[in-house]
Scaffold this motif. Structure first.
Motif, PDB file in Angstrom:
ATOM      1  N   ASP A  53       0.841  -1.197   0.000  1.00 48.61           N
ATOM      2  CA  ASP A  53       0.000   0.000   0.000  1.00 48.61           C
ATOM      3  C   ASP A  53       0.880   1.253   0.000  1.00 48.61           C
ATOM      4  O   ASP A  53       2.091   1.165   0.099  1.00 48.61           O
ATOM      5  CB  ASP A  53      -0.898   0.006   1.242  1.00 48.61           C
ATOM      6  N   GLU A  74      -4.569   2.217  -0.690  1.00 49.53           N
ATOM      7  CA  GLU A  74      -4.287   1.066  -1.542  1.00 49.53           C
ATOM      8  C   GLU A  74      -3.516   1.572  -2.750  1.00 49.53           C
ATOM      9  O   GLU A  74      -3.592   2.757  -3.094  1.00 49.53           O
ATOM     10  CB  GLU A  74      -5.603   0.455  -2.067  1.00 49.53           C
ATOM     11  N   LEU A  80      -7.589   3.845   2.993  1.00 48.88           N
ATOM     12  CA  LEU A  80      -7.934   2.755   3.894  1.00 48.88           C
ATOM     13  C   LEU A  80      -8.075   3.217   5.347  1.00 48.88           C
ATOM     14  O   LEU A  80      -9.089   2.965   5.991  1.00 48.88           O
ATOM     15  CB  LEU A  80      -6.869   1.650   3.829  1.00 48.88           C
TER      16      LEU A  80
END
Length: 187
Positions: A53, A74, A80
């Motif tokens: 990520d 991501e 996230l």
């Protein structure tokens, strides 16, 4: 007799070694853990936890906040999590607060950032509710979490004051969670 014990032990060892190792769900929220992130992980270890990520550090000098925030995205660009360190100037500091952004992060009961108040109320004991200017803040100590619900979701008598105590029964079941936070401050 010794050969039988040896065969049983050998068979047991083979069976245990062939069993699949249980893999940690990268989106499960549990006590002291969010996916692969634990309350013991230090800021300077985040790149290994979120290796696939993107990690973006937002300096407190450029934002209105005095603390540094670390945003996890991501590779495709979806946000996230937002992390806050216990000590912003120390790379060996651990994480204190985590805002759950992506709805794939869920507790074992399915509670996520897209849940409604009924899901909180039905599965967890509410520790307290704070009445702020624009939100009701619901604390659930058993999962180290707090949730905000926009006061626009509440009955009119709660919307323009902080003087009235809000009870769980005052919050409509269909009220959407605005923010979902995990707090590891007590660890």
């Amino acid at each position: 007799m010794k050969t039988r014990i040896f065969i049983v032990l050998l068979t047991s060892a083979l069976i245990l070694s062939c069993q699949k190792e249980e893999k940690q769900d990268p989106f499960e929220i549990s006590n002291n853990r969010i996916g692969l992130l634990t309350h013991e992980i230090k800021i300077n270890q985040l790149d290994s936890v979120f290796a696939s990520d993107s990690i973006v550090t937002i300096s407190g000098e450029k934002s209105l906040s005095s603390s540094n925030e670390i945003e996890i995205y991501e590779k495709g660009g979806a946000k996230l999590l937002v992390l806050e360190a216990k000590n912003e100037s120390d790379p060996t500091s651990t994480i204190e607060n985590i805002q759950i952004i992506d709805a794939r992060y869920k507790t074992h009961t399915g509670l996520s950032s897209e849940s409604i108040f009924k899901e909180v109320k039905d599965h967890y004991t509410i520790s307290k509710i704070n009445n702020t200017l624009s939100t009701a803040v619901i604390f659930v100590d058993s999962i180290q979490a707090y949730f905000t619900i926009d006061k626009k979701e509440l009955p009119r008598e709660f919307q323009y004051t902080t003087d009235i105590k809000i009870k769980a029964s005052d919050i409509p079941d269909s009220s959407k969670i605005k923010h979902f936070w995990i707090n590891w401050d007590s660890n």
